[in-house]
Enzyme design. Structure first.
Site, PDB file in Angstrom:
ATOM      1  N   HIS A   3      40.955  46.157  40.837  1.00 33.57           N
ATOM      2  CA  HIS A   3      39.934  45.111  40.852  1.00 33.57           C
ATOM      3  C   HIS A   3      38.635  45.743  41.227  1.00 33.57           C
ATOM      4  O   HIS A   3      38.392  46.918  41.418  1.00 33.57           O
ATOM      5  CB  HIS A   3      40.116  44.819  42.551  1.00 33.57           C
ATOM      6  CG  HIS A   3      41.850  43.767  42.594  1.00 33.57           C
ATOM      7  ND1 HIS A   3      41.801  42.560  42.278  1.00 33.57           N
ATOM      8  CD2 HIS A   3      42.669  44.313  42.693  1.00 33.57           C
ATOM      9  CE1 HIS A   3      42.949  42.299  42.431  1.00 33.57           C
ATOM     10  NE2 HIS A   3      43.583  43.218  42.862  1.00 33.57           N
TER      11      HIS A   3
ATOM     12  N   ASP B 247      37.110  36.972  42.013  1.00 35.40           N
ATOM     13  CA  ASP B 247      38.133  37.951  42.941  1.00 35.40           C
ATOM     14  C   ASP B 247      37.355  38.727  43.854  1.00 35.40           C
ATOM     15  O   ASP B 247      36.347  39.439  43.563  1.00 35.40           O
ATOM     16  CB  ASP B 247      38.504  38.625  41.826  1.00 35.40           C
ATOM     17  CG  ASP B 247      39.540  39.981  42.276  1.00 35.40           C
ATOM     18  OD1 ASP B 247      39.876  39.972  43.605  1.00 35.40           O
ATOM     19  OD2 ASP B 247      39.932  40.659  41.652  1.00 35.40           O
TER      20      ASP B 247
END
Lengths: 560, 560
Positions: free
Chosen positions: B373, B199
């Site tokens: 994130h 990611d």
């Protein structure tokens, strides 16, 4: 200084633009029959103003009181402070006051608009004093901002002094040695300030805005490490930044090519007027870039906002006629994206990286940009220098004005003496007492091409509709004699669906129009308005059921 | 674990969405005749995709190889990972694997799309092991993200293990006690990772992303100080955040009303499945809000992105049917604006402040939001846990992928083993050696209403043109006998200018069309195509000269 007000006259302060928004700054100070206007800016269109080029303030109040307007004072040369001038002056021929660089930039605009000859332009400096009508006097104080020659204004009125800060920060190490005039500001404060209008842009930012000089250090470091060409994109009007690019080029042995219409324009004016110090031979033509060693070149260009037609965007897309970005080149985007432009700037950065460039941009703690507007501690400093009785946060969206009001309270301004206004909203001061006193006409005038104000809500609503689902034009010819369909219906679609892939849908649409018309005529309904409405409704319903879209439907019924 | 590859088969890894962009995540891992798909997301349209509702990946490659697709593994229940499923499953009926909350959210979607019955849904947990065809095996590891039940995937192939992190951060104090499974990640790394897909969303952010728990502390503090109602807007899918709102309400003696379709939906599913702990009697109906003491109420709602039709936006505009914002209410926007939404969110904040609310929002160091994130240090931690031979930064725009590649290099990954790919670009691994190996079909499929893929470049170009300067339809009827004008020209304009204020312009336009046609017919030019082109050109030229606008011109010439 200001004498006591002994009559029924009153002081009015209001904004025609620049409050509740970022852009089209225009502030009005009126006492009796004397009006002074501060700035005449433009704004870029909101995302729902489709097809609009720029937005300027509605100046009805000024044209209705044209004999009272003593002039427009410009605080500095940014578009959101001077960009509306060509439109305003067309309707209101009044003197324009500005410092040297500001007037230089204005003259260029007026020339393009064929207004240079008929406009009285009066050069001021920080020491100027102006008599404006019989009741108003203006003096100035030097400020720091992201363009040289910026000033604040002190308008003395019979009610007291009204101070307008202009856009400002406190830069204790300014690039050009033009310091903010703390002494004069303090003196104005000592003399007494009735009302302060102050820049709210960064009222949400804690601390101090860093000095422009910090950017110079970062630029020089990047230039030194770059093994190939360096491309710097920044706001054309940021003359300090441009100076630092030139300085960094000089110490690292590079030449500078200037690319992009507004960049060439500003560099020309600023260096002619002595606001840029450019060593002889430093500037090269864009055509020469290709002939020079890559590590001897800097390209200074427009496009820091990802604008589609700008120099940097063209380079990023490899469609610039004169400059290609090569793998290993260094690109510096020395600006922050203006809200709304983040995606465009992001795309430009991505494209540059894909070409193999090393890209430095704001946001990644890169140090390649600092704001031209003061942060919270600077706003408090201004408030404490001026010690105003009344405070009007200006130059910002509502949340910024509100935050600025909170800051003002924190330094001791009486909350009842703080006025957050919207455009047109008048603060009236009489006998030392201030209150909100109604509204004057104010609003957005939209400029689309050559048209000023000929695009309004209906046109914009239609553009919005057209942009979402396109249009279907339905053409039918009816016979005058028996009302039968002579030709058509023909359906032409634009922006709705791919015609080739939607033949079935359009055939069925055709049948629905025919049967709707036939049914109506068999019922002897033959007023056109009714025929059109029925066709629109039936077709609209069908298309929505089939596609969940609502294209504009334009029925055209002809008779022969 | 993975046995050596002794034949001519090879491993292919590619993205059909999610690289070079944020959104529509879909990754493909193929070995021989076995394909496993990770995620099937949607993306919201770019600003040049006018009228488009959502964007999904082009899955031609999968439908062409449908007999090889063993299933779709879902890493978590966010729209950019599951939102494309209803469209994908219509063309590709394969099993769907997901954790409990993920499948709960998916089932709701499939029900709406009438696909629930025919879709095989297989529940997994972090301990599951799947056999996918004859050559692939999948296992999972728990991660932290802004939705519970998120997992990463380890796909074992004959070439070695391919690890897909899903979206992740490392939250050492997770709200629900679901810790990231560091031990399993470390074990996967010990066993050997051939390729890591990780990611990249926050690859530009230095440091660590703060724990979700920090937000809880801030919320509780704001709730405690609020003297009236508290309104909290956040992403409906952020179940941890919702839990913390409920916790803060409980300790401060408030009840919670849930408003907004997706918020009601998620709260229902998450609490049914046990992912939300809601004390009895905590939830009240929106209708009850008005009957309760203001300091006993929390309103949890959608609208954190300033979406025009959302609950918070309606409240801010005083158009919500059930809830008004009153002066002194507290509003918390517990989210960051997604790029492109900054102006909408800013406007909502301004409107709330104007109503007299105290607004807390992200960006002013408010602590009301943290990202889901991981930042740079967390990305390095994942790289060091997995110690992959090959690295593919995914889930991000190009600049984020690139930054992630730089981070990977910094922890010791060989730069030659890092592959930044675009959608469709295949990384092929055979005998342990990886290379880029061409492209498979990949792209955007645009969904507008019920239409999937029936809007393409031409339709979008027309919508863009129409949105800028509108359209003029010119209708003329010619006689079949002598070619003379029988009726018209009639000009109908939409989105161009105010007709009433532009009569002169349109009259002149009319004359130009007439004279153009008459001239052509006197020269015996009578092919329709030529007549139309000439009318378009003449009229377009005239309008551009007069207005500097280029409306679309649609000539309709009829013969009777």
């Amino acid at each position: 200084m200001s004498k006591k007000n002994n009559n029924n006259e009153k002081l009015m302060i209001f904004a025609l633009g620049g409050v509740g928004e970022i852009g089209k700054n225009m502030y009005v100070i009126q006492y009796a029959n004397d009006i002074v206007v501060v700035d005449a800016g433009l704004k870029f269109p909101e995302e729902d103003m489709l097809g609009i080029d720029i937005v300027i303030p509605d100046i009805s109040y000024l044209t209705e009181n044209r004999d009272k307007v003593r002039g427009i004072i410009l605080t500095h040369g940014h578009e959101d402070h001077i960009g509306g001038l060509p439109y305003v002056l067309k309707h209101l021929n009044v003197p324009v006051y500005g410092t040297r660089l500001t007037l230089g930039l204005v003259e260029n605009k007026l020339k393009e608009a064929n207004l240079l000859g008929e406009t009285k332009r009066i050069l001021i400096n920080a020491d100027s004093e102006l008599e404006l009508g019989t009741t108003l006097k203006a003096s100035f104080f030097a400020t720091n901002h992201s363009i040289p020659d910026s000033v604040g204004v002190c308008v003395e009125t019979p009610e007291g002094a009204v101070v307008h800060t202009g856009d400002f920060k406190f830069d204790h190490t300014p690039v050009n040695g033009q310091y903010a005039d703390l002494q004069r500001m303090a003196q104005i404060g000592t003399n007494g300030v009735l009302a302060l209008l102050s820049d709210s842009t960064n009222a949400e930012k804690p601390g101090f805005t860093p000095s422009e000089k910090n950017v110079g250090i970062v630029l020089e470091d990047i230039f030194r490490k770059a093994s190939q060409r360096v491309v710097v994109a920044t706001f054309a009007s940021n003359v300090h930044r441009i100076q630092q690019v030139i300085n960094a080029a000089e110490v690292t042995g590079r030449k500078v090519a200037v690319i992009g219409r507004s960049m060439v324009n500003v560099v020309g004016i600023a260096s002619d007027l002595g606001y840029l110090e450019i060593p002889d031979g430093m500037i090269i033509e864009p055509e020469e870039v290709g002939k020079m060693a890559a590590d001897r070149v800097v390209i200074l260009c427009t496009g820091s906002q990802g604008e589609p037609m700008s120099a940097l965007t063209r380079m990023a897309r490899s469609t610039h006629r004169k400059v290609d970005i090569l793998p290993g080149d260094t690109v510096i985007i020395a600006a922050t994206p203006v809200p709304g432009n983040e995606k465009y700037v992001g795309r430009t950065i991505d494209e540059l990286f894909r070409l193999g460039a090393n890209v430095h941009y704001s946001g990644a703690n890169s140090g390649v940009h600092v704001s031209g507007h003061g942060s919270q501690e600077e706003l408090k400093l201004m408030l404490n220098l001026m010690k105003p009785k009344y405070f009007l946060p200006i130059h910002g969206e509502f949340r910024m004005q509100r935050r600025h009001a909170v800051l003002a309270e924190s330094v001791g301004i009486d909350p009842d003496n703080i006025f957050i206004t919207d455009i047109g909203e008048v603060v009236e001061i009489q006998g030392g007492a201030a209150r909100k006193a109604g509204k004057v006409t104010a609003g957005n005038v939209l400029i689309d091409g050559l048209g000023v104000g000929d695009v309004g809500n209906i046109v914009l609503r239609d553009r919005k509709l057209l942009s979402q689902d396109g249009i279907l034009v339905v053409v039918v010819t009816l016979s005058k004699q028996d009302g039968k369909i002579v030709s058509g219906p023909d359906i032409i679609s634009r922006g709705f669906v791919y015609v080739r892939e939607s033949e079935g849908l359009l055939d069925e649409a055709n049948r629905i129009v025919s049967s709707t018309l036939q049914k109506l005529m068999s019922e002897n309904v033959n007023e056109w308005a009714s025929l059109k409405t029925n066709v629109k409704d039936a077709l609209g319903r069908f298309l929505y059921e089939q596609t969940r879209r609502r294209p504009m439907i334009l029925p055209i019924i002809m008779e022969v």
